[in-house]
Motif scaffolding. Structure first.
Motif, PDB file in Angstrom:
ATOM      1  N   GLY A 196      -8.754  21.916  22.286  1.00  0.00           N
ATOM      2  CA  GLY A 196      -7.677  21.010  21.917  1.00  0.00           C
ATOM      3  C   GLY A 196      -6.760  21.607  20.865  1.00  0.00           C
ATOM      4  O   GLY A 196      -5.534  21.486  20.949  1.00  0.00           O
ATOM      5  N   ARG A 197      -7.363  22.274  19.884  1.00  0.00           N
ATOM      6  CA  ARG A 197      -6.550  22.886  18.831  1.00  0.00           C
ATOM      7  C   ARG A 197      -5.720  24.046  19.370  1.00  0.00           C
ATOM      8  O   ARG A 197      -4.555  24.227  18.994  1.00  0.00           O
ATOM      9  CB  ARG A 197      -7.450  23.369  17.693  1.00  0.00           C
ATOM     10  N   ARG A 198      -6.303  24.840  20.250  1.00  0.00           N
ATOM     11  CA  ARG A 198      -5.565  25.971  20.820  1.00  0.00           C
ATOM     12  C   ARG A 198      -4.387  25.491  21.658  1.00  0.00           C
ATOM     13  O   ARG A 198      -3.284  26.046  21.587  1.00  0.00           O
ATOM     14  CB  ARG A 198      -6.499  26.825  21.690  1.00  0.00           C
ATOM     15  N   ALA A 199      -4.613  24.461  22.448  1.00  0.00           N
ATOM     16  CA  ALA A 199      -3.529  23.930  23.275  1.00  0.00           C
ATOM     17  C   ALA A 199      -2.426  23.341  22.408  1.00  0.00           C
ATOM     18  O   ALA A 199      -1.230  23.504  22.699  1.00  0.00           O
ATOM     19  CB  ALA A 199      -4.077  22.870  24.231  1.00  0.00           C
ATOM     20  N   LEU A 257       5.649  33.675  24.400  1.00  0.00           N
ATOM     21  CA  LEU A 257       4.917  34.094  25.593  1.00  0.00           C
ATOM     22  C   LEU A 257       3.537  34.629  25.231  1.00  0.00           C
ATOM     23  O   LEU A 257       2.540  34.339  25.902  1.00  0.00           O
ATOM     24  CB  LEU A 257       5.711  35.177  26.331  1.00  0.00           C
ATOM     25  N   TRP A 258       3.464  35.399  24.181  1.00  0.00           N
ATOM     26  CA  TRP A 258       2.190  35.995  23.766  1.00  0.00           C
ATOM     27  C   TRP A 258       1.187  34.910  23.378  1.00  0.00           C
ATOM     28  O   TRP A 258       0.013  34.969  23.772  1.00  0.00           O
ATOM     29  CB  TRP A 258       2.441  36.938  22.593  1.00  0.00           C
ATOM     30  N   ILE A 259       1.623  33.914  22.640  1.00  0.00           N
ATOM     31  CA  ILE A 259       0.706  32.861  22.207  1.00  0.00           C
ATOM     32  C   ILE A 259       0.284  31.980  23.382  1.00  0.00           C
ATOM     33  O   ILE A 259      -0.890  31.634  23.527  1.00  0.00           O
ATOM     34  CB  ILE A 259       1.357  32.020  21.093  1.00  0.00           C
ATOM     35  N   ARG A 260       1.212  31.634  24.240  1.00  0.00           N
ATOM     36  CA  ARG A 260       0.867  30.766  25.368  1.00  0.00           C
ATOM     37  C   ARG A 260      -0.011  31.473  26.391  1.00  0.00           C
ATOM     38  O   ARG A 260      -0.719  30.822  27.158  1.00  0.00           O
ATOM     39  CB  ARG A 260       2.153  30.253  26.034  1.00  0.00           C
ATOM     40  N   ALA A 261       0.028  32.799  26.417  1.00  0.00           N
ATOM     41  CA  ALA A 261      -0.791  33.540  27.378  1.00  0.00           C
ATOM     42  C   ALA A 261      -2.281  33.347  27.131  1.00  0.00           C
ATOM     43  O   ALA A 261      -3.103  33.512  28.035  1.00  0.00           O
ATOM     44  CB  ALA A 261      -0.438  35.025  27.338  1.00  0.00           C
ATOM     45  N   GLY A 262      -2.656  32.993  25.901  1.00  0.00           N
ATOM     46  CA  GLY A 262      -4.073  32.845  25.579  1.00  0.00           C
ATOM     47  C   GLY A 262      -4.625  31.450  25.773  1.00  0.00           C
ATOM     48  O   GLY A 262      -5.780  31.188  25.412  1.00  0.00           O
ATOM     49  N   VAL A 263      -3.835  30.544  26.351  1.00  0.00           N
ATOM     50  CA  VAL A 263      -4.270  29.158  26.531  1.00  0.00           C
ATOM     51  C   VAL A 263      -4.502  28.875  28.012  1.00  0.00           C
ATOM     52  O   VAL A 263      -3.636  29.163  28.840  1.00  0.00           O
ATOM     53  CB  VAL A 263      -3.217  28.181  25.969  1.00  0.00           C
ATOM     54  N   PRO A 264      -5.660  28.311  28.378  1.00  0.00           N
ATOM     55  CA  PRO A 264      -5.927  27.992  29.784  1.00  0.00           C
ATOM     56  C   PRO A 264      -5.137  26.771  30.238  1.00  0.00           C
ATOM     57  O   PRO A 264      -4.515  26.079  29.435  1.00  0.00           O
ATOM     58  CB  PRO A 264      -7.432  27.711  29.798  1.00  0.00           C
TER      59      PRO A 264
END
Length: 447
Positions: free
Chosen positions: A30-33, A223-230
């Protein structure tokens, strides 16, 4: 409202929609998203709001030259509104594919579209160099910005809400709104810094371009940060159980037209307070008063900074006490702040302006918007909610984009700020009535 001991689930479906099984959400996911939604919102809204500042102070003489200063300003504000006209198109396109194939990919596309369009604006020759092609190209790039941001809110809000534990849904989802303020703050700070470091002639010649040219760097960071979120957990679970809607927007329009209208009405409080506060206020003092625009920029930046902790605070309180009262108190506070806000602008004094911005933005706007993400999401079934909530949100933006233009015309015709203040207060009251109307459709489980 569930207690802190309630098991963590994704957002439930709206009343009368298909029932999906509860989705177990880990706090870390939840925090990552929420972080990814926040950072992406920073990138998109930095670019989108940067145009508003430029439209108020520089685009008129450069791209819409006229012997009549007000006519040039109206043309510049009209180009600003173009981005809002194209937001529903973005909401429809990205909502369709987001409901069918997922939220995550759509958010990659919106960030890169916005970054490229804004960088191109920074490279665009002015009217003096290429004639009428300059405003045509500027408006085209503004339309691309509108499409991108029209698809941004729906995906960002859903990624945050659908991945949030039940006891922290409003708090984590406020990151979408916080990101918009951080983006606006960065854009305003960039313009203020360039203004301070250049002469008026240098600023008009090339200085204004610098904030636009760094947009591509922000896009790459997003883009880099969003790439790590499922992908959204709730969307994934629903997709495994049910086939995606063949035409999500058509289904939303057929089954939920009143809900779409309610979302549009509720958004009038944030549309009116935000664009009267951060766009029209600059045009107003620059063209109708002797107050330096820098004074308004300073007061507005204070409100932007305060918005970050206040949105988080209001989100926490909404999770604890339920969200209904936030859409009553917020619109009322904004309506009551309308006249004092314009009186503060007229005074030319910094301290009254800071108080005016605080009442209009940190109370009226922020108290309302801290619950928008969860409220709007819960009104629609997961199969059509990117299209339903996202399209309605973007359609309201198309209406809101004309508020500075309408206010400018009212001011020019009347010579007084009173009609503009009445417009602001009236739109906030429309939001209040719409929230009371829509309350019955939001899932009671989360109140």
């Amino acid at each position: 409202m569930p207690s802190p001991q309630t098991p963590s689930t994704g957002s439930a479906t709206a009343m009368g929609a298909l029932n999906h099984p509860a989705v177990v959400i880990s706090p870390k996911a939840g925090r990552r998203a929420a972080l990814a939604s926040t950072v992406g919102a920073v990138v998109d809204w930095y670019d989108f709001f940067l145009y508003g500042t430029a439209a108020a102070v520089v685009f008129g003489p450069l791209f819409f030259p006229s012997d009549n200063q007000v006519a040039g300003l109206l043309a510049s504000m009209g180009s600003f509104a173009v981005g809002f006209l194209f937001r529903p198109i973005g909401g429809a396109i990205f909502g369709h594919f987001g409901d069918k194939y997922g939220r995550r990919t759509m958010l990659f596309i919106t960030v890169i579209m916005m970054g490229l369009a804004s960088t191109a604006i920074g490279l665009l020759p002015a009217y003096a160099a290429i004639g009428v092609a300059a405003p045509i190209l500027l408006i085209t790039l503004r339309a691309i910005q509108g499409i991108a941001v029209g698809g941004e809110w729906g995906g960002a809000a859903l990624m945050a809400v659908e991945n949030a534990p039940a006891s922290k849904r409003n708090f984590l989802a406020t990151g979408v709104q916080i990101g918009s303020f951080v983006g606006l703050l960065l854009g305003t700070a960039a313009f203020s810094l360039v203004t301070a470091l250049t002469t008026p002639e240098q600023f008009l010649a090339w200085g204004w371009r610098l904030p636009f040219l760094i947009s591509i760097l922000f896009a790459l960071i997003g883009l880099w940060i969003r790439a790590g979120v499922p992908e959204s957990a709730e969307f994934t679970a629903a997709k495994e159980e049910h086939k995606a809607a063949r035409a999500p927007l058509a289904e939303a329009l057929r089954t939920s037209p009143k809900k779409i209208l309610a979302v549009i009405g509720m958004r009038m409080v944030d549309q009116s307070t935000f664009y009267m506060g951060f766009t029209f206020s600059l045009a107003y003092v620059k063209n109708f008063t002797h107050t330096p625009p820098a004074t308004v920029l300073t007061a507005s930046m204070v409100a932007m900074v305060l918005a970050i902790p206040f949105l988080a605070l209001w989100g926490r309180l909404a999770d604890k006490f339920g969200r209904k009262w936030f859409y009553i108190i917020g619109p009322l506070a904004a309506a009551l702040a309308a006249a004092p806000f314009f009186a503060a602008l007229e005074s030319g004094d910094l301290f009254p302006m800071i108080l005016g911005f605080f009442a209009l933005i940190n109370l009226g706007h922020n108290i309302s918007t801290c619950v928008q993400q969860t409220w709007f999401t819960d009104m629609f079934d997961v199969r059509i909610r990117y299209s339903g909530a996202g399209f309605a949100y973007a359609l309201a933006g198309a209406v809101g984009g004309f508020i500075p233009l309408i206010a400018t015309a009212l001011m020019a015709s009347s010579g007084s700020w009173v009609p503009a203040a009445a417009l602001l207060a009236g739109l906030c009251l429309i939001a209040l009535v719409s929230s009371l109307w829509s309350y019955k459709w939001a899932n009671k489980e989360h109140h």
